[in-house]
Design a protein around this motif. Structure first.
Motif, mmCIF file in Angstrom:
data_model
loop_
_atom_site.group_PDB
_atom_site.id
_atom_site.type_symbol
_atom_site.label_atom_id
_atom_site.label_comp_id
_atom_site.label_asym_id
_atom_site.label_seq_id
_atom_site.Cartn_x
_atom_site.Cartn_y
_atom_site.Cartn_z
ATOM 1 N N ALA A 78 39.345 61.666 40.009
ATOM 2 C CA ALA A 78 40.792 61.698 39.858
ATOM 3 C C ALA A 78 41.400 62.294 41.123
ATOM 4 C CB ALA A 78 41.170 62.542 38.650
ATOM 5 N N HIS A 106 47.849 64.530 43.152
ATOM 6 C CA HIS A 106 48.820 64.746 44.222
ATOM 7 C C HIS A 106 49.756 65.889 43.847
ATOM 8 C CE1 HIS A 106 47.728 60.957 46.270
ATOM 9 N NE2 HIS A 106 47.492 60.530 45.037
ATOM 10 N N THR A 141 44.461 57.151 31.265
ATOM 11 C CA THR A 141 45.916 57.243 31.099
ATOM 12 C C THR A 141 46.288 58.466 30.274
ATOM 13 O OG1 THR A 141 46.086 54.829 31.238
ATOM 14 C CG2 THR A 141 47.966 55.994 30.306
ATOM 15 N N GLU A 167 45.827 61.452 32.488
ATOM 16 C CA GLU A 167 46.927 61.516 33.459
ATOM 17 C C GLU A 167 48.192 62.095 32.827
ATOM 18 O OE1 GLU A 167 49.629 58.465 36.164
ATOM 19 O OE2 GLU A 167 48.117 57.659 34.805
ATOM 20 N N ARG A 176 49.854 65.689 33.925
ATOM 21 C CA ARG A 176 51.211 65.742 34.471
ATOM 22 C C ARG A 176 52.125 66.600 33.609
ATOM 23 N NH1 ARG A 176 53.644 60.334 36.294
ATOM 24 N NH2 ARG A 176 55.058 61.786 37.285
ATOM 25 N N ALA A 227 51.539 63.511 40.787
ATOM 26 C CA ALA A 227 50.961 62.229 40.392
ATOM 27 C C ALA A 227 49.455 62.372 40.250
ATOM 28 C CB ALA A 227 51.292 61.158 41.424
ATOM 29 N N GLU A 269 45.944 59.699 40.004
ATOM 30 C CA GLU A 269 45.434 58.327 40.045
ATOM 31 C C GLU A 269 43.918 58.347 40.070
ATOM 32 O OE1 GLU A 269 45.903 56.116 43.806
ATOM 33 O OE2 GLU A 269 46.611 57.988 44.691
ATOM 34 N N GLN A 270 43.339 57.248 39.632
ATOM 35 C CA GLN A 270 41.885 57.113 39.676
ATOM 36 C C GLN A 270 41.497 56.624 41.057
ATOM 37 O OE1 GLN A 270 40.243 54.869 36.463
ATOM 38 N NE2 GLN A 270 38.177 54.959 37.260
ATOM 39 N N ASP A 271 40.417 57.172 41.599
ATOM 40 C CA ASP A 271 39.910 56.780 42.913
ATOM 41 C C ASP A 271 39.496 55.305 42.860
ATOM 42 O OD1 ASP A 271 38.518 56.394 45.291
ATOM 43 O OD2 ASP A 271 37.455 58.297 45.166
ATOM 44 N N LYS A 272 40.264 54.449 43.505
ATOM 45 C CA LYS A 272 40.006 52.991 43.466
ATOM 46 C C LYS A 272 38.691 52.628 44.121
ATOM 47 C CE LYS A 272 44.872 51.659 43.360
ATOM 48 N NZ LYS A 272 45.400 52.915 42.997
ATOM 49 N N ARG A 323 35.865 53.038 41.632
ATOM 50 C CA ARG A 323 35.839 52.031 40.562
ATOM 51 C C ARG A 323 35.031 50.806 40.985
ATOM 52 N NH1 ARG A 323 41.703 50.935 38.387
ATOM 53 N NH2 ARG A 323 42.347 51.937 40.292
#
Length: 118
Positions: A39, A42, A90, A93, A97, A107, A109-112, A115
């Protein structure tokens, strides 16, 4: 010479086994887990990776024992997490948050890149 090589290999294997153990979910969270994900979190400011308050908020959101991976740019940190089977990224997340606003979390996000490695 061979004894030295075998000793070094043994030390490396022990270190890998120890690192794997640290990445497992904590004992307080029973049940099966999904594969580990990274994850990217930010922040509105430069964060401190060793903050116990941050670690506690992440742990509560993922229902696991997060492991710090590395800093990402000036205002983000990457943690490796193992979500329980019934807990989506989700959901993680949203929880992070909602509970991390006082820590400056903006923010998640998942490390693309990760994946695509599975």
């Amino acid at each position: 010479m061979n004894k030295l090589a075998f000793s070094l290999i043994g030390c490396l294997l022990i270190g890998c086994a120890h690192a794997t153990k640290d990445a497992l979910p904590s004992e307080g969270h029973a049940g099966t887990t999904q594969p580990s994900v990274r994850a990217i979190i930010h922040f509105s400011h430069s964060p401190a990776a060793d903050s116990q308050q941050l670690l506690s908020v992440i742990s509560e959101a993922c229902r696991c024992h997060p492991v710090f991976f590395r800093q990402f740019g000036n205002n983000a940190l990457i943690y490796q997490i193992s979500l329980p089977e019934n807990h989506s990224f989700t959901s993680f997340e949203k929880a992070l948050r909602a509970n991390g606003t006082s820590l400056g979390i903006q923010a998640v996000e998942q490390d693309k890149l990760m994946r695509h490695q599975h």
